[in-house]
Design an enzyme around this catalytic site. Structure first.
Site, PDB file in Angstrom:
ATOM      1  CG  ASN A 211      59.141 -46.859 -56.326  1.00  0.00           C
ATOM      2  OD1 ASN A 211      59.563 -46.092 -55.473  1.00  0.00           O
ATOM      3  ND2 ASN A 211      59.404 -46.702 -57.615  1.00  0.00           N
ATOM      4  NE  ARG A 212      55.945 -50.704 -49.439  1.00  0.00           N
ATOM      5  CZ  ARG A 212      54.679 -50.527 -49.077  1.00  0.00           C
ATOM      6  NH1 ARG A 212      54.277 -49.358 -48.633  1.00  0.00           N
ATOM      7  NH2 ARG A 212      53.830 -51.519 -49.140  1.00  0.00           N
TER       8      ARG A 212
END
Ligand code: C5P
Length: 404
Positions: A211-212
């Site tokens: 994920n970011r």
């Protein structure tokens, strides 16, 4: 009274050019009130003499495991016990390797294996030795064993090379000793575990789900907690950030590794779990790369990851007195945070809106709401460093029993 009054330090001096700085370190530690006893390795004696160490420490210096007089007088086991802290400076690549491997073939490594005291190492070596995978592995092992690390610094080296590998300066080492033996600040004497960054969940040996999350918020919290006097263990997923100074950082990849590392780091007084842990992993991530086949798509079945925050918050024993979770939401932020507080069993949720328009994910600033069972507090938009500092002050007040 000085910061280290009455504290006894066993200083192991390894064989590197930085050994000459350890003579200054003896003085710095004594200035702060500590008594210092030295062990010099064979290598160290190529750079400095036992006489110099004894003259500066005012105590006998030890060099030989099989010294009859030493063994009759104090003995290596007593040496390993009669102190409050062992400092290894310079910690050469060889000494680190011996410590990580549990070797005991001369006085320094034997004492380091025999001791149960806290250990602080100040690594110093050539940049290529520092960056070698073997030294990286040894460093990770030592950190997992609870060894504290100060430095190394970047800069010019004896061999006219530049990079990380210079021993931390004596004043920096003395400050690290103070942090360990005489911590001050609102979280002095507390152990704080922080999780940070994303997790990577393997699909096969080369692909993963991620994920970011940048880890910026979690890392800033670890740094702020350390500056507030806490002993901090940071369990970090893969991030592009340096390990915060003065913090024991354990690097992990997946959610399951993160849970294991957190469990190993317990007991703690406070848990602040800021990592963006993947909710799912690929159920049967294989050992071989999945091959592309004409006309068919691979079928990835997912399995649920352990919820680290909920697991630790529900521990019957060893639960930190204060558990803080984060809630990154894109809608109904407060309502979801309230539900999370109840479901996960933590004491405080730091909720923030991460809808793409806010730029929080990977960005520099954050607008957060603190949700507890007794109410909600909304902070103005702050930098992630400011959020970290305010959160640490808030947590310090909660654990100290005074209202923030
Ligand atoms: O459920 P959600 O992922 O939104 O919860 C966020 C909080 O729970 C964060 O504090 C995060 O670090 C923690 N968490 C966890 N383990 C998981 C999922 C989330 O510790 N598997």
């Amino acid at each position: 009274m000085t910061a280290l009054s009455g504290k006894r330090i066993l200083l192991v001096i390894g064989g590197g050019i930085a050994a000459y700085k350890s003579l200054d370190l003896i003085r710095r530690l004594r200035e702060r009130g500590a008594s210092v006893r030295c062990i010099l390795t064979q290598g160290a004696q190529h750079f400095i003499t036992p006489m110099a160490a004894s003259a500066l420490s005012g105590q006998r210096t030890h060099t030989d495991l099989f010294d009859r007089e030493d063994e009759a007088d104090i003995g290596h086991i007593k040496l390993a016990r009669d102190a409050d802290l062992v400092v290894v400076a310079p910690a050469t690549a060889n000494l680190m390797a011996k410590m990580a491997g549990g070797h005991a073939d001369e006085l320094a490594s034997t004492v380091l294996l025999a001791t149960t005291l806290p250990i602080l190492i100040a690594p110093a070596m050539n940049v290529r030795m520092w960056l070698h995978p073997a030294t990286r592995r040894n460093l990770t092992t030592l950190q997992e064993d609870g060894v504290h690390v100060v430095g190394p610094n970047e800069g010019a080296m004896a061999e006219a090379e530049v990079g990380p590998g210079r021993m931390a300066e004596p004043l920096e080492i003395a400050a690290a000793v103070e942090r360990l033996l005489a911590p001050s600040g609102p979280l002095a004497g507390k152990h704080v575990i922080v999780t940070s960054g994303p997790t990577h969940e393997p699909i096969d040996p080369v692909r993963y789900i991620a994920n970011r999350s940048s880890g910026r918020q979690g890392h800033a919290i670890a740094k702020a907690a350390s500056e507030a006097g806490a002993r901090v263990t940071l369990i970090s997923g893969p991030v592009d950030l340096p390990d915060p100074r003065g913090v024991t950082t354990v690097h992990v990849e997946s959610a399951r590794e993160m849970l294991e590392a957190v469990e190993r780091a317990l007991p703690a007084d406070i848990g602040i779990f800021a990592a963006a842990v993947a909710d799912w992993r690929v159920a049967d991530a294989g050992g071989q790369k999945i091959k592309k086949k004409e006309g068919t798509l691979p079928n990835l079945s997912l399995a649920e990851n352990p919820d680290i925050l909920a697991t630790v918050s529900h521990l019957p024993q060893n639960r930190p007195a204060l558990m803080v979770g984060f809630a990154a939401e894109t809608e109904n932020v407060i309502e979801h945070a309230r539900q999370k507080l109840a479901k996960k069993g933590c004491d405080l949720i730091v909720a923030n809106d991460v809808s793409p328009a806010t730029g929080v994910m990977g960005g520099e600033s954050n607008t957060v709401h603190l949700v507890t069972r007794s109410g909600i507090e909304t902070w103005p938009t702050l930098s992630k460093t400011e959020v970290a500092e305010r959160l640490v002050a808030h947590v310090g007040a909660l654990i100290g029993g005074t209202e923030p």
